[in-house]
Design an enzyme around this catalytic site. Structure first.
Site: not given
Length: 268
Positions: A66, A153
């Site tokens: 990513d 997160e």
């Protein structure tokens, strides 16, 4: 509409619910794009390798990465040749920031035949509905793209939003975002998160999203108590040929054959 119903929703829903015009991000015609494929095993290194207790990333044959604006120089053909079988590319954050490298990575990955999808980084001081609209405004709806991803997160580095909602509120906002983008792209979304966030917010109570779990010291089957997962981010310091500097690296849960099936079912 719940996430479990997303697989059955068609374009008739998307036309009625969304009228956002996408920016002119284009990809090569199908006749020019390379076929999606994988190598037998990736040849990645790690700037800070760990000793894995028990199950290891090497048990899984299909790997990817990513990326965001911090990966400024990527030779996607080289990365693919050395085992990058998929990529998730940062597109947006919050409701007012777009990654300036997104369009370049999006086009170049497709040109190299790397299946790629876009992800959104969640900001706790804007609503999920606003953030979903922002993501939709910046990520084109294309055949062959991987499902949309929500990266949620705790962000301890944020100077503007120290707010931490309660678990029930977190889960409600997650569902709002995933249902909105799932309807728009007519795909079952992916939910990326970390071990502490997963446990503190009881994300196992959510139904329908495909989990992408971070665990850099244990196999996710150990760290997440055998919770089913689709992708595993196992390092933030991977060294991938074709990528300048460290990069996040990930594994897919299944074999080459199951990867081909997953791609066929999740890209359209």
């Amino acid at each position: 509409m719940g996430l479990a119903a997303l697989a059955g929703c068609g374009n008739r829903h998307m036309v009625a619910r969304h009228s956002v015009t996408h920016p002119p991000v284009s990809t090569p015609p199908a006749s020019q794009a390379l076929p999606f494929a994988t190598v037998a095993r990736p040849s990645f290194g790690d700037a800070h390798p760990v000793v894995w207790p028990g199950r290891t990333p090497a048990m899984h044959p299909v790997h990817g990465m990513d990326v965001s604006r911090y990966q400024t120089d990527i030779d996607w053909h080289t990365a693919r040749a050395h085992g990058v079988s998929f990529a998730f590319i940062k597109a947006t954050e919050g409701a007012d920031w777009a990654d300036p490298a997104f369009a370049g990575h999006w086009i170049s990955a497709a040109a190299a035949g790397v299946p790629r999808g876009a992800y959104h980084f969640y900001y706790f001081c804007r609503s999920a509905a606003e953030q979903a609209r922002w993501f939709i405004a910046h990520v084109p709806r294309e055949r062959g793209a991987l499902p949309p991803v929500l990266d949620i997160e705790w962000n301890s580095a944020s100077r503007t939003c120290p707010f931490r909602p309660d678990p029930a509120s977190v889960r409600a906002e997650v569902m709002t975002f995933l249902n909105t983008v799932g309807r728009h792209y007519d795909q079952r979304p992916i939910l990326y998160t970390t071990l502490d966030f997963w446990h503190e917010n009881q994300l196992w109570l959510l139904d329908g999203a495909q989990p992408w779990l971070r665990s850099v010291a244990q196999h996710p089957s150990d760290a997440y108590a055998d919770e089913p997962w689709t992708f595993w981010q196992y390092s933030g310091t991977g060294l991938v040929p074709g990528v300048a500097g460290p990069v996040d690296v990930n594994a897919f849960a299944g074999s080459h054959a199951s990867w081909a099936v997953w791609l066929a079912e999740n890209t359209h």
